[in-house]
Motif scaffolding. Structure first.
Motif, mmCIF file in Angstrom:
data_model
loop_
_atom_site.group_PDB
_atom_site.id
_atom_site.type_symbol
_atom_site.label_atom_id
_atom_site.label_comp_id
_atom_site.label_asym_id
_atom_site.label_seq_id
_atom_site.Cartn_x
_atom_site.Cartn_y
_atom_site.Cartn_z
ATOM 1 N N ASN A 240 -20.122 18.839 13.693
ATOM 2 C CA ASN A 240 -19.913 17.386 13.686
ATOM 3 C C ASN A 240 -21.050 16.707 14.458
ATOM 4 O OD1 ASN A 240 -19.063 14.744 14.339
ATOM 5 N ND2 ASN A 240 -16.910 15.324 14.165
ATOM 6 N N PRO A 241 -21.861 15.868 13.799
ATOM 7 C CA PRO A 241 -23.002 15.247 14.483
ATOM 8 C C PRO A 241 -22.591 14.328 15.625
ATOM 9 C CG PRO A 241 -22.709 14.304 12.293
ATOM 10 C CD PRO A 241 -21.812 15.489 12.366
ATOM 11 N N ARG A 242 -21.411 13.717 15.539
ATOM 12 C CA ARG A 242 -20.978 12.824 16.622
ATOM 13 C C ARG A 242 -20.655 13.617 17.892
ATOM 14 N NH1 ARG A 242 -18.835 10.813 11.957
ATOM 15 N NH2 ARG A 242 -16.933 12.029 12.214
ATOM 16 N N LYS A 245 -23.935 14.698 19.445
ATOM 17 C CA LYS A 245 -24.518 13.591 20.194
ATOM 18 C C LYS A 245 -23.890 13.491 21.589
ATOM 19 C CE LYS A 245 -25.386 8.608 19.919
ATOM 20 N NZ LYS A 245 -25.269 7.390 19.073
ATOM 21 N N TYR A 267 -23.332 25.310 16.685
ATOM 22 C CA TYR A 267 -24.400 24.349 16.393
ATOM 23 C C TYR A 267 -25.762 25.038 16.405
ATOM 24 C CZ TYR A 267 -21.211 20.388 16.742
ATOM 25 O OH TYR A 267 -20.190 19.505 16.526
ATOM 26 N N ASP A 271 -29.948 21.084 13.898
ATOM 27 C CA ASP A 271 -28.994 20.064 13.481
ATOM 28 C C ASP A 271 -29.524 18.671 13.800
ATOM 29 O OD1 ASP A 271 -27.096 21.771 12.421
ATOM 30 O OD2 ASP A 271 -26.093 22.080 14.349
ATOM 31 N N THR A 272 -28.891 17.685 13.202
ATOM 32 C CA THR A 272 -29.329 16.298 13.401
ATOM 33 C C THR A 272 -28.138 15.409 13.744
ATOM 34 O OG1 THR A 272 -29.022 15.716 11.071
ATOM 35 C CG2 THR A 272 -31.175 16.595 11.701
ATOM 36 N N TYR A 273 -28.435 14.253 14.325
ATOM 37 C CA TYR A 273 -27.441 13.184 14.476
ATOM 38 C C TYR A 273 -28.168 11.847 14.477
ATOM 39 C CZ TYR A 273 -28.633 12.971 19.519
ATOM 40 O OH TYR A 273 -29.278 12.847 20.728
ATOM 41 N N ASP A 274 -27.479 10.825 14.029
ATOM 42 C CA ASP A 274 -28.073 9.491 13.864
ATOM 43 C C ASP A 274 -29.313 9.521 12.971
ATOM 44 O OD1 ASP A 274 -26.081 8.528 15.489
ATOM 45 O OD2 ASP A 274 -27.360 8.200 17.244
#
Length: 300
Positions: A240-242, A245, A267, A271-274
């Protein structure tokens, strides 16, 4: 613009109010003086019942009853102030008789015997595991077990579990179905791992039921104990990217500990977020701790 008479009246009311509160705050208030002040217009609710606040805090039960008899219940917070006397510093079993006399007086004067007057006492006894006190309260005021059990706050139930007051917990469980998603989320968000274990063992909630916000708070605050339990019981971060973060943001306070934690539990550094990579976000934020973790991983 206020007239001269109106200004003089306001000044008189303020002076009387100040004198009334000052007399109440003396070691031994003169009740004849206080009655004279009231007859001459002193407002017992002056400054949001300042006299009552002080009398209640000092466990001065006679003064509290005097204020009740003279109209302090007009102040909306007065019932709460009086009900919470049982939580004041210095209040003990020796004070209970006088406390209940005050409660009886409030019920008589107001004509309202609502359970709100007993809720602080119920919770105070519950957190100490004193079921005998609650049964005595029920008998005295004709309260049902369900009424009393439903008055116990969820945070107090948590304390009951932490202190292993099994009889009190059984009493509550007979009448309150509190083991739900709300309780689960609260236990996770506040790192109450003992409570979390209890909830999961009872089987009314499952690890998968926990809310994302609660897990995010646990990640941000470094609550690895509850996270370990959740993961052991089948919870998955699901990349989950949130949540990623949250773990990265926590690095400003924990030196990257929770970022390393999520890397160890599914993870990836890719991985990425935003919409950006972890490294890009860390560079933008000036997050040196995350960059250090990434550099360390790249060096392996």
């Amino acid at each position: 613009m206020a007239s001269k008479e109106e200004l003089l009246q306001k000044e008189r009311e303020r002076t009387l109010g100040d004198l009334f509160v000052a007399e109440c705050r003396t070691e031994s208030p003169n009740y004849d003086t206080l009655r004279t002040m009231v007859l001459n217009g002193a407002d017992v609710c002056y400054r949001h019942a300042a006299a009552l606040h002080w009398a209640a805090k000092q466990n001065k039960f006679s003064l509290v009853s005097f204020l009740v008899d003279n109209g302090v219940l007009r102040e909306p917070v007065s019932r709460s102030i009086i009900a919470n006397i049982c939580n004041n510093k210095g209040f003990g079993e020796k004070d209970e008789a006088a406390f209940f006399e005050v409660i009886d007086n409030v019920r008589r004067v107001s004509g309202d015997g609502g359970i709100d007057l007993f809720v602080p006492y119920i919770n105070s006894m519950a957190v100490q595991g004193k079921t005998d006190k609650l049964r005595a309260l029920m008998q005295r005021y004709y309260l049902s077990e369900a009424e009393v059990a439903k008055s116990v706050y969820i945070r107090i139930i948590f304390e009951i579990i932490l202190h292993a007051h099994d009889e009190m917990l059984a009493f509550i469980n007979r009448h309150v179905d509190w083991q739900d998603r709300t309780a689960l989320d609260l236990a996770v968000a506040n790192d109450d791992w003992v409570v979390l274990e209890y909830l999961l063992k009872e089987g009314k909630v499952a690890a998968r039921d926990v809310g994302e916000n609660a897990v995010g708070q646990a990640l941000f605050s470094g609550a690895t104990a509850v996270l370990d339990i959740l993961l052991h019981c089948g919870y998955s971060f699901d990349r989950n990217p949130r949540l990623l973060k949250k773990a990265c943001r926590a690095a400003f306070n924990d030196g990257g500990a929770m970022f390393r934690y999520v890397l160890a539990h599914g993870y990836s550094v890719n991985d990425t977020y935003d919409g950006k990579s972890i490294r890009e976000n860390a560079a933008i934020d000036g997050n040196a701790a995350v960059l250090a973790v990434l550099d360390g991983a790249a060096a392996v």
